[in-house]
Design an enzyme around this catalytic site. Structure first.
Site, mmCIF file in Angstrom:
data_model
loop_
_atom_site.group_PDB
_atom_site.id
_atom_site.type_symbol
_atom_site.label_atom_id
_atom_site.label_comp_id
_atom_site.label_asym_id
_atom_site.label_seq_id
_atom_site.Cartn_x
_atom_site.Cartn_y
_atom_site.Cartn_z
ATOM 1 C CG HIS A 250 -13.354 -14.041 25.932
ATOM 2 N ND1 HIS A 250 -14.305 -14.452 26.842
ATOM 3 C CD2 HIS A 250 -13.034 -12.748 26.275
ATOM 4 C CE1 HIS A 250 -14.546 -13.467 27.700
ATOM 5 N NE2 HIS A 250 -13.798 -12.429 27.378
ATOM 6 C CB SER A 252 -16.181 -9.932 27.522
ATOM 7 O OG SER A 252 -14.830 -9.504 27.506
#
Length: 383
Positions: A250, A252
């Site tokens: 992930h 971000s």
């Protein structure tokens, strides 16, 4: 001295002697072409045995037991790659596995950098929850930008406005750690790892705007590393297929509204090696969201592609790496990294670090903005 005193001395001496003997058997390094007479640890032990006084002999044993006789395997990519023996250089000192002996002769086979870094063989296993470096950890106080992305945008978030007046010189900082959570999991010698990488872009020299952080990317990761069986390792031109890994990642930037960027992806990667060169090919598959309107950057794969290829080369004390992300759309990126020890006699210590980048995805915020950068600084932290 009475018999009772002899028994007391022997009772105190035996546990220390046994402990020292076990430590010596486990930790004594095997060095290429070194005879027993040339081993300084053996000579020191023989000197202890010649002492007639019990207290002096035990004190000598204690001094030997507290010496740094175990040479730890390098944990960071920089240190491990720097210690990979090159043609014409002396062979690397290798320690025996705990409780074991070298596979053949007096010198264990050299499995290469990838085996030491990912602990692929039983001799390289170091247990679980030992935090070590993953990607390079560096601090680049001077980093120049060719262009400024003053209006970052995405199809779902629109265009950001009213940003600070950024400058063309800034600072880049990267911290990256990993730890093994399961050893010998499911498949022989296969391990489950978790990793975390944080990359920050800091407008250090922009005092007019109070030196803001322009962007920070956060990247947790889970990966399963499987060493290849001996029967599948041999490739043409003396290359060795060392490992296959599977991962979920992930990424971000932790921002909101127009500046929010994130994506999730699964990947499979293949690690190969030949002498002081190793390469990694990674194929990624973005994990699409159920509704694109909630996706911060639904077109990111058109800029960053689905493939990442990395080549690492260690000519002597230098370390060079080339990272390439091709894209069918003609975009993608290329990144070149180079490092050299500040002290040439300590290749595993502080190192000069230079990084050049060209293309898309310099940061997650700039995934669709073409950029060229050049930065210089130092590696930080040794794990």
């Amino acid at each position: 001295m009475s018999i009772a005193k002899h028994r007391v001395s022997i009772r105190h001496a035996l546990p220390r002697a046994w402990a020292l003997t076990a430590l010596t058997c486990v930790a004594t390094p095997w060095v290429h072409a070194q005879s027993p007479a040339q081993n300084p640890a053996t000579a020191d032990l023989q000197a202890c045995l010649k002492l007639t006084e019990d207290k002096e002999r035990l004190a000598c044993y204690d001094r030997q037991a507290t010496k740094d006789t175990i040479m730890a395997l390098p944990a960071s990519p920089v240190a491990a790659q720097a210690e990979t023996p090159q043609p014409g250089q002396p062979a690397q000192t290798v320690t025996a596995p705990p409780g074991g002996t070298p596979a053949t002769g007096d010198t264990p086979p050299d499995e290469g950098f990838l085996s030491r870094f990912w602990e692929l063989s039983p001799a390289d296993k170091r247990g679980t929850f030992n935090y070590t470096a993953y990607r390079p950890n560096f601090f680049l106080p001077i980093r120049g930008l060719r262009k400024l992305n003053n209006e970052p945008s995405s199809p779902t978030r629109g265009k950001a406005t009213n940003l600070p007046q950024y400058q063309h010189f800034e600072t880049k900082l990267q911290l990256s750690l990993r730890t093994k959570v399961l050893e010998d999991f499911l498949l022989p010698n296969a391990d489950l790892w978790v990793a975390y990488t944080q990359q920050s872009i800091w407008q250090t020299w922009n005092h007019e705007e109070s030196s803001p952080f322009r962007n920070t990317d956060y990247q947790p990761e889970v990966l399963y590393v499987v060493p290849m069986p001996m029967g599948l390792q041999n490739l043409p031109f003396d290359w060795k297929w060392r490992l296959t890994s599977f991962g979920l990642v992930h990424q971000s930037n932790g921002q909101s509204d127009e500046l929010s960027r994130s994506w999730n992806r699964a990947y499979v990667s293949f690690g190969v090696e030949r002498g002081g060169i190793n390469a990694n090919l990674r194929v990624e598959a973005p994990l699409a969201k159920s509704n694109d309107k909630y996706d911060d950057n639904p077109d990111i794969e058109h800029y960053l592609g689905h493939v990442q290829a990395q080549l690492n080369w260690s000519p002597g004390r230098s370390i060079a790496s080339l990272l390439w992300r091709p894209s069918l759309s003609g975009r993608g990126s290329v990144e070149l990294n180079w490092s050299y020890p500040v002290n040439a006699e300590r290749p595993d210590g502080l190192r000069w670090y230079v990084q050049a980048f060209h293309g898309y995805g310099d940061t997650l915020l700039d995934y669709n903005f073409k950029q060229s950068t050049l930065g210089a600084g130092l590696t930080i932290f040794k794990f």
